[in-house]
Structures are given as structure tokens and as C-alpha cells.
Design a protein around this motif. Structure first.
Motif, PDB file in Angstrom:
ATOM      1  N   MET A   1      -5.820  11.265  -6.632  1.00 52.30           N
ATOM      2  CA  MET A   1      -5.117  10.011  -6.361  1.00 52.30           C
ATOM      3  C   MET A   1      -4.753   9.922  -4.878  1.00 52.30           C
ATOM      4  SD  MET A   1      -5.030   8.338  -9.165  1.00 52.30           S
ATOM      5  CE  MET A   1      -3.825   7.073  -8.782  1.00 52.30           C
ATOM      6  N   PHE A   2      -4.679   8.708  -4.388  1.00 51.78           N
ATOM      7  CA  PHE A   2      -4.325   8.469  -2.997  1.00 51.78           C
ATOM      8  C   PHE A   2      -2.897   7.926  -2.903  1.00 51.78           C
ATOM      9  CE2 PHE A   2      -9.008   7.958  -2.876  1.00 51.78           C
ATOM     10  CZ  PHE A   2      -9.280   8.975  -1.969  1.00 51.78           C
ATOM     11  N   ALA A   3      -2.240   8.270  -1.795  1.00 55.60           N
ATOM     12  CA  ALA A   3      -0.885   7.800  -1.526  1.00 55.60           C
ATOM     13  C   ALA A   3      -0.921   6.767  -0.404  1.00 55.60           C
ATOM     14  CB  ALA A   3       0.004   8.979  -1.118  1.00 55.60           C
ATOM     15  N   PRO A   4       0.125   5.952  -0.273  1.00 51.28           N
ATOM     16  CA  PRO A   4       0.161   4.999   0.845  1.00 51.28           C
ATOM     17  C   PRO A   4       0.020   5.674   2.198  1.00 51.28           C
ATOM     18  CG  PRO A   4       1.841   4.467  -0.775  1.00 51.28           C
ATOM     19  CD  PRO A   4       1.256   5.777  -1.195  1.00 51.28           C
ATOM     20  N   SER A   5       0.448   6.923   2.324  1.00 50.22           N
ATOM     21  CA  SER A   5       0.316   7.634   3.590  1.00 50.22           C
ATOM     22  C   SER A   5      -1.133   7.963   3.924  1.00 50.22           C
ATOM     23  CB  SER A   5       1.137   8.928   3.555  1.00 50.22           C
ATOM     24  OG  SER A   5       0.733   9.753   2.469  1.00 50.22           O
ATOM     25  N   ASP A   6      -2.045   7.724   2.999  1.00 53.99           N
ATOM     26  CA  ASP A   6      -3.473   7.903   3.246  1.00 53.99           C
ATOM     27  C   ASP A   6      -4.126   6.646   3.819  1.00 53.99           C
ATOM     28  OD1 ASP A   6      -3.675  10.550   2.150  1.00 53.99           O
ATOM     29  OD2 ASP A   6      -3.562   9.668   0.143  1.00 53.99           O
ATOM     30  N   LEU A   7      -3.339   5.584   4.053  1.00 54.43           N
ATOM     31  CA  LEU A   7      -3.910   4.267   4.318  1.00 54.43           C
ATOM     32  C   LEU A   7      -3.559   3.712   5.693  1.00 54.43           C
ATOM     33  CD1 LEU A   7      -5.333   1.628   3.338  1.00 54.43           C
ATOM     34  CD2 LEU A   7      -3.106   0.944   2.392  1.00 54.43           C
ATOM     35  N   ASP A   8      -4.586   3.218   6.383  1.00 51.81           N
ATOM     36  CA  ASP A   8      -4.424   2.350   7.547  1.00 51.81           C
ATOM     37  C   ASP A   8      -4.870   0.942   7.157  1.00 51.81           C
ATOM     38  OD1 ASP A   8      -3.501   4.140   9.553  1.00 51.81           O
ATOM     39  OD2 ASP A   8      -5.539   4.903   9.833  1.00 51.81           O
ATOM     40  N   VAL A   9      -4.045  -0.049   7.430  1.00 51.63           N
ATOM     41  CA  VAL A   9      -4.410  -1.444   7.223  1.00 51.63           C
ATOM     42  C   VAL A   9      -4.848  -2.011   8.567  1.00 51.63           C
ATOM     43  CG1 VAL A   9      -3.655  -3.724   6.444  1.00 51.63           C
ATOM     44  CG2 VAL A   9      -2.749  -1.666   5.348  1.00 51.63           C
ATOM     45  N   LEU A  10      -6.087  -2.496   8.639  1.00 48.85           N
ATOM     46  CA  LEU A  10      -6.700  -2.925   9.893  1.00 48.85           C
ATOM     47  C   LEU A  10      -6.806  -4.451   9.905  1.00 48.85           C
ATOM     48  CD1 LEU A  10      -9.572  -0.266  10.015  1.00 48.85           C
ATOM     49  CD2 LEU A  10      -7.191  -0.047  10.798  1.00 48.85           C
ATOM     50  N   VAL A  11      -6.162  -5.083  10.872  1.00 49.04           N
ATOM     51  CA  VAL A  11      -6.073  -6.547  10.914  1.00 49.04           C
ATOM     52  C   VAL A  11      -6.645  -7.071  12.231  1.00 49.04           C
ATOM     53  CG1 VAL A  11      -4.569  -8.557  10.709  1.00 49.04           C
ATOM     54  CG2 VAL A  11      -3.965  -6.422   9.521  1.00 49.04           C
ATOM     55  N   PRO A  12      -7.797  -7.717  12.207  1.00 46.89           N
ATOM     56  CA  PRO A  12      -8.293  -8.396  13.406  1.00 46.89           C
ATOM     57  C   PRO A  12      -7.664  -9.781  13.516  1.00 46.89           C
ATOM     58  CG  PRO A  12      -9.917  -8.557  11.654  1.00 46.89           C
ATOM     59  CD  PRO A  12      -8.742  -7.799  11.084  1.00 46.89           C
ATOM     60  N   THR A  13      -7.292 -10.199  14.721  1.00 48.83           N
ATOM     61  CA  THR A  13      -6.669 -11.518  14.853  1.00 48.83           C
ATOM     62  C   THR A  13      -7.047 -12.162  16.180  1.00 48.83           C
ATOM     63  OG1 THR A  13      -4.573 -12.726  14.577  1.00 48.83           O
ATOM     64  CG2 THR A  13      -4.514 -10.742  15.940  1.00 48.83           C
ATOM     65  N   LYS A  14      -7.061 -13.499  16.164  1.00 47.92           N
ATOM     66  CA  LYS A  14      -7.338 -14.271  17.371  1.00 47.92           C
ATOM     67  C   LYS A  14      -6.750 -15.671  17.216  1.00 47.92           C
ATOM     68  CE  LYS A  14     -11.096 -15.600  20.542  1.00 47.92           C
ATOM     69  NZ  LYS A  14     -10.740 -17.024  20.674  1.00 47.92           N
ATOM     70  N   ASP A  15      -5.700 -15.960  17.986  1.00 48.44           N
ATOM     71  CA  ASP A  15      -5.119 -17.301  18.074  1.00 48.44           C
ATOM     72  C   ASP A  15      -4.679 -17.858  16.722  1.00 48.44           C
ATOM     73  OD1 ASP A  15      -5.540 -17.324  20.852  1.00 48.44           O
ATOM     74  OD2 ASP A  15      -7.601 -18.030  20.587  1.00 48.44           O
ATOM     75  N   ARG A  16      -4.057 -17.032  15.921  1.00 47.32           N
ATOM     76  CA  ARG A  16      -3.548 -17.469  14.615  1.00 47.32           C
ATOM     77  C   ARG A  16      -2.175 -16.854  14.379  1.00 47.32           C
ATOM     78  NH1 ARG A  16      -8.450 -16.887  10.192  1.00 47.32           N
ATOM     79  NH2 ARG A  16      -9.274 -19.002  10.356  1.00 47.32           N
ATOM     80  N   GLY A  90      -7.130   6.625  11.494  1.00 50.64           N
ATOM     81  CA  GLY A  90      -7.255   8.070  11.382  1.00 50.64           C
ATOM     82  C   GLY A  90      -6.979   8.600   9.997  1.00 50.64           C
ATOM     83  N   ARG A  91      -6.654   7.708   9.076  1.00 55.50           N
ATOM     84  CA  ARG A  91      -6.339   8.147   7.726  1.00 55.50           C
ATOM     85  C   ARG A  91      -7.559   8.029   6.811  1.00 55.50           C
ATOM     86  NH1 ARG A  91      -0.067   6.063   6.749  1.00 55.50           N
ATOM     87  NH2 ARG A  91       0.771   7.055   8.627  1.00 55.50           N
ATOM     88  N   ARG A  92      -7.450   8.590   5.618  1.00 57.30           N
ATOM     89  CA  ARG A  92      -8.609   8.673   4.725  1.00 57.30           C
ATOM     90  C   ARG A  92      -9.108   7.302   4.293  1.00 57.30           C
ATOM     91  NH1 ARG A  92     -11.151  12.169   0.976  1.00 57.30           N
ATOM     92  NH2 ARG A  92     -12.984  10.992   0.297  1.00 57.30           N
ATOM     93  N   LEU A  93      -8.205   6.345   4.136  1.00 61.25           N
ATOM     94  CA  LEU A  93      -8.561   5.013   3.648  1.00 61.25           C
ATOM     95  C   LEU A  93      -8.289   3.970   4.719  1.00 61.25           C
ATOM     96  CD1 LEU A  93      -6.993   5.204   0.070  1.00 61.25           C
ATOM     97  CD2 LEU A  93      -9.360   5.675   0.714  1.00 61.25           C
ATOM     98  N   ALA A 113      -4.689   2.818  -6.502  1.00 57.73           N
ATOM     99  CA  ALA A 113      -4.957   3.386  -7.829  1.00 57.73           C
ATOM    100  C   ALA A 113      -6.420   3.212  -8.212  1.00 57.73           C
ATOM    101  CB  ALA A 113      -4.050   2.726  -8.866  1.00 57.73           C
ATOM    102  N   ALA A 114      -6.982   2.046  -7.895  1.00 59.33           N
ATOM    103  CA  ALA A 114      -8.358   1.758  -8.287  1.00 59.33           C
ATOM    104  C   ALA A 114      -9.355   2.646  -7.561  1.00 59.33           C
ATOM    105  CB  ALA A 114      -8.676   0.285  -8.029  1.00 59.33           C
ATOM    106  N   ILE A 115      -9.235   2.753  -6.236  1.00 58.12           N
ATOM    107  CA  ILE A 115     -10.220   3.563  -5.513  1.00 58.12           C
ATOM    108  C   ILE A 115     -10.033   5.041  -5.821  1.00 58.12           C
ATOM    109  CG2 ILE A 115      -9.009   3.983  -3.331  1.00 58.12           C
ATOM    110  CD1 ILE A 115     -11.743   3.083  -1.994  1.00 58.12           C
ATOM    111  N   GLY A 116      -8.816   5.439  -6.167  1.00 57.31           N
ATOM    112  CA  GLY A 116      -8.599   6.814  -6.575  1.00 57.31           C
ATOM    113  C   GLY A 116      -9.280   7.134  -7.886  1.00 57.31           C
ATOM    114  N   GLU A 117      -9.320   6.180  -8.785  1.00 57.32           N
ATOM    115  CA  GLU A 117      -9.976   6.383 -10.068  1.00 57.32           C
ATOM    116  C   GLU A 117     -11.484   6.187  -9.987  1.00 57.32           C
ATOM    117  OE1 GLU A 117      -9.982   4.279 -14.493  1.00 57.32           O
ATOM    118  OE2 GLU A 117      -8.080   4.499 -13.405  1.00 57.32           O
ATOM    119  N   LEU A 118     -11.917   5.170  -9.258  1.00 56.40           N
ATOM    120  CA  LEU A 118     -13.344   4.847  -9.205  1.00 56.40           C
ATOM    121  C   LEU A 118     -14.130   5.788  -8.304  1.00 56.40           C
ATOM    122  CD1 LEU A 118     -13.042   0.961  -8.922  1.00 56.40           C
ATOM    123  CD2 LEU A 118     -13.644   2.271 -10.973  1.00 56.40           C
TER     124      LEU A 118
END
Length: 277
Positions: A1-16, A90-93, A113-118
Motif C-alpha cells: 500500500m502507498f501512503a500520502p508521503s509517497d506522492l508528489d502532485v504535479l500541476v502545470p499552469t499558465k495564466d489561470r 522525487g517520490r514514488r508516485l 488505494a487503487a494503484i496500491g491494489e492494482l
């Protein structure tokens, strides 16, 4: 199973800035904490100077979701911007989240939960366009097919029947699929289904994405291009498999696209040109 500490959320943005503030508010309200947010800003004016965005950045930090904003200019196309973000992960996900998407509070918890199971290469939510919620399109829903016994690798190309799955994500089709196949799902229920690709909200196993080349192909496509996420997902899917999740917990804000010139499809440069050689 993965924890939130395994996750980077990557957000590209431009003029929004307004849309970005809504997107960040959705992240601040998630039921889990400990993930990081990385923003690549290609706006004319720094997004961090906008009061609404700045407020959300403070809230994220206060709620143990630290956010970093990187000014990244000049723009060299979405593939390069996604590659830049991947280079700062730099994190796993790695969850690629567009800057005009609002997530339900349980969205990230369910994705983990889903990617940890699948144990596949990626899983994601197709985006709801709720202005179409009364527009039911049975023909576009027809390609729906679930993964009943685990996700498996598959090769999807334009000439394959699986390509027709792209209609599943038009308009508000994810909403109608969930109503047809799930009824009234529980708060954390999910079901994996087969996709051609997913736009706007995709969680990758970062190591597997990198193994498949990530977005390094940006150097071989024109700066004005479209479909960079399609190429990355087809590559990952061929080696490790990928899935969409029902019900979708991601909502499109339905702003005009910032990619107005779509004449150069990355698919043509990566797959068709390689085949021709």
C-alpha cells in the motif's frame, strides 16, 4: 500500500490564477495529508503574487501539504513542462493534475488505494464536464469494459479497437457511466476500467513512467503541440497497464483550453515517425 508521503502532485499552469486557486483549494480539502504539491508556472505574471493563489499556498502548507512554485520560462510546450515537473518530483508516485480541475475530498485517498491494489503503471479519473450532465450519449458509452481480474499491459494505437474508448471521457460521460454501472457507490468505492488514455488527472508510478521515457520526447516535437499525455500513457500502458476509475472524483472547470493550436499531435511524431524509420 502507498501512503500520502509517497506522492508528489504535479500541476502545470499558465495564466489561470482563478482556476489554479480552485484546484489548490481542492487539494487543501483532501482527506489525507502529507503529499507534496509542485507547480510549474509559465504565466506572464507570477501566480504566487495572486492573493487567492497565495492564500491557498499558505493553507496547503498549514495542512501538511507543502507546495513549491517554480517559475519556468520560456514556454516550450506542454511535454517539456511536464518533463520539467517530473524532474522536480522525487517520490514514488506522481499525480499530474491540470490547473482547471477540482477534486472531491476522497479523490487522492482513493487513487492511492487503487494503484496500491492494482500495481499498474497509472490510474486516473476522467474529468466530469457537468454542463453536459443531462446530455446522455449511449453510443459513446458503448466501449466501456472493466478490468475484472487485475490490470494487464496492453498495446493501444489508433488502428486498434481499444482506441475507440476515448469517447468514454467526452462531455459528462464519466458521470453517466457511473450511474449505469455503479448506481449509488459508497464514499470510497472504486472500479477499474479499460481506457485509451485519460486527460487531466493521472496518477503514475513515477519509476515506471521514467522507465518508459517520461516526457523526454519533448525535444522531438514542435513547441506548439498537443497530446503529450496520450503518448506517455500509451507507452506506460504497453509495459505496465493502466486504468480509469469509476466513479470519477475529478471535475473540469470547463474554461477555454490554453492549447489552441492542435495541428501537431505528439502521437504522429513519436509513433508514426518512429514506424516510418
Amino acid at each position: 500500500m502507498f501512503a500520502p508521503s509517497d506522492l508528489d502532485v504535479l500541476v502545470p499552469t499558465k495564466d489561470r490564477t482563478g482556476a489554479l486557486a480552485v484546484t489548490l483549494a481542492g487539494l487543501a480539502a483532501q482527506t489525507v495529508s502529507g503529499f507534496r504539491v509542485v507547480i510549474s508556472d509559465q504565466s506572464h505574471e507570477p501566480v504566487a503574487d495572486d492573493p487567492l493563489v497565495a492564500a491557498q499556498l499558505r493553507i496547503l502548507d498549514h495542512r501538511d501539504r507543502p507546495a513549491a512554485v517554480h517559475r519556468h520560462l520560456p514556454p516550450r510546450g506542454m511535454a517539456e513542462q511536464r518533463a520539467f515537473l517530473l524532474g522536480h518530483a522525487g517520490r514514488r508516485l506522481a499525480l499530474y493534475l491540470d490547473d482547471d480541475v477540482w477534486l472531491e475530498p476522497e479523490a487522492i485517498e482513493v487513487l492511492l488505494a487503487a494503484i496500491g491494489e492494482l500495481r499498474c503503471g497509472f490510474a486516473g479519473y476522467a474529468l466530469h464536464g457537468l454542463s453536459y450532465r443531462d446530455d446522455v450519449r449511449p453510443a459513446e458509452l458503448a466501449p466501456y469494459e472493466e478490468w475484472p481480474d487485475g490490470v494487464r499491459p496492453e498495446r493501444v494505437r489508433r488502428e486498434s479497437p481499444a482506441w475507440q474508448r476515448h469517447t468514454l471521457h467526452n462531455a459528462s460521460n464519466p458521470l453517466h457511466l457511473a450511474r449505469e454501472h455503479l448506481g449509488a457507490p459508497g464514499p470510497r468505492e472504486w472500479r477499474p476500467y479499460k481506457v485509451a488514455w485519460i486527460g487531466g488527472c493521472v496518477l503514475y508510478d513515477r519509476e515506471r513512467l521514467l522507465e518508459c521515457g517520461g516526457f523526454g520526447f519533448w525535444r522531438s516535437v514542435p513547441p506548439r503541440h498537443a497530446g503529450e499525455d496520450v503518448v506517455a500513457q500509451l507507452r506506460v500502458m504497453e509495459r505496465y497497464g493502466g486504468a480509469g476509475l469509476l466513479p470519477s472524483r475529478a471535475y473540469h472547470l470547463e474554461l477555454p483550453t490554453t492549447v489552441t493550436d492542435r495541428r501537431a499531435e505528439c502521437y504522429d511524431y513519436v509513433f508514426e515517425t518512429a514506424w516510418a524509420r
